[in-house]
Design a protein around this motif. Sequence first.
Motif, PDB file in Angstrom:
ATOM      1  N   LYS A   2       0.780  -1.195  -0.149  1.00  0.00           N
ATOM      2  CA  LYS A   2      -0.070   0.018   0.000  1.00  0.00           C
ATOM      3  C   LYS A   2       0.749   1.320  -0.085  1.00  0.00           C
ATOM      4  O   LYS A   2       1.771   1.392   0.798  1.00  0.00           O
ATOM      5  CB  LYS A   2      -0.977   0.015   1.110  1.00  0.00           C
ATOM      6  N   GLY A  21       1.030   3.212 -10.144  1.00  0.00           N
ATOM      7  CA  GLY A  21      -0.202   2.430 -10.385  1.00  0.00           C
ATOM      8  C   GLY A  21      -0.016   1.278 -11.521  1.00  0.00           C
ATOM      9  O   GLY A  21      -0.515   0.217 -11.467  1.00  0.00           O
ATOM     10  N   TYR A  25       1.202  -1.191  -7.537  1.00  0.00           N
ATOM     11  CA  TYR A  25       0.839  -0.806  -6.064  1.00  0.00           C
ATOM     12  C   TYR A  25      -0.521  -0.399  -5.810  1.00  0.00           C
ATOM     13  O   TYR A  25      -1.250  -0.089  -6.651  1.00  0.00           O
ATOM     14  CB  TYR A  25       1.555   0.552  -5.796  1.00  0.00           C
ATOM     15  N   ASP A  26      -0.940  -0.949  -4.444  1.00  0.00           N
ATOM     16  CA  ASP A  26      -2.189  -0.470  -4.096  1.00  0.00           C
ATOM     17  C   ASP A  26      -2.238   0.959  -3.651  1.00  0.00           C
ATOM     18  O   ASP A  26      -1.436   1.279  -2.532  1.00  0.00           O
ATOM     19  CB  ASP A  26      -2.678  -1.237  -2.720  1.00  0.00           C
ATOM     20  N   TYR A  28      -3.592   4.872  -2.423  1.00  0.00           N
ATOM     21  CA  TYR A  28      -4.383   5.749  -1.968  1.00  0.00           C
ATOM     22  C   TYR A  28      -3.867   7.132  -2.089  1.00  0.00           C
ATOM     23  O   TYR A  28      -2.589   7.495  -1.799  1.00  0.00           O
ATOM     24  CB  TYR A  28      -4.184   5.387  -0.326  1.00  0.00           C
ATOM     25  N   ASN A  45      -5.602   1.624 -12.512  1.00  0.00           N
ATOM     26  CA  ASN A  45      -4.543   1.271 -11.665  1.00  0.00           C
ATOM     27  C   ASN A  45      -4.678   1.824 -10.084  1.00  0.00           C
ATOM     28  O   ASN A  45      -4.373   1.319  -9.274  1.00  0.00           O
ATOM     29  CB  ASN A  45      -3.331   1.572 -12.141  1.00  0.00           C
ATOM     30  N   TYR A  47      -6.206   2.830  -6.806  1.00  0.00           N
ATOM     31  CA  TYR A  47      -7.118   1.903  -5.794  1.00  0.00           C
ATOM     32  C   TYR A  47      -8.042   2.630  -5.216  1.00  0.00           C
ATOM     33  O   TYR A  47      -9.239   2.214  -5.180  1.00  0.00           O
ATOM     34  CB  TYR A  47      -6.183   1.191  -4.686  1.00  0.00           C
ATOM     35  N   LYS A  48      -7.770   3.832  -4.443  1.00  0.00           N
ATOM     36  CA  LYS A  48      -8.605   4.585  -3.875  1.00  0.00           C
ATOM     37  C   LYS A  48      -8.253   6.089  -3.906  1.00  0.00           C
ATOM     38  O   LYS A  48      -7.290   6.567  -3.553  1.00  0.00           O
ATOM     39  CB  LYS A  48      -8.412   4.275  -2.339  1.00  0.00           C
ATOM     40  N   ILE A  66      -6.865   1.923   6.847  1.00  0.00           N
ATOM     41  CA  ILE A  66      -6.223   1.341   5.918  1.00  0.00           C
ATOM     42  C   ILE A  66      -5.038   0.463   6.794  1.00  0.00           C
ATOM     43  O   ILE A  66      -4.718  -0.610   6.299  1.00  0.00           O
ATOM     44  CB  ILE A  66      -5.297   2.372   5.149  1.00  0.00           C
TER      45      ILE A  66
END
Length: 67
Positions: A2, A21, A25-26, A28, A45, A47-48, A66
Amino acid sequence: MKVLITGASTGIGKEMALYLGKLGYDLYVVARNRDKLNLLKKHENLYKLLSLPRGEEIVDYWDKKIS
């Protein structure tokens, strides 16, 4: 893994978000400008997307939701 990127609506922050992305990778991503941040939604790509104007809010969100 993350990754939290601040200032992701423009400049280096945006480019790092797009690059990481693509690497899977995740992400935020955070920015004060919600409209510019929403433009990143077209990139699958990411995530959030978060629009948090103050640093304290970012830390609180990360700690509670998270990590």
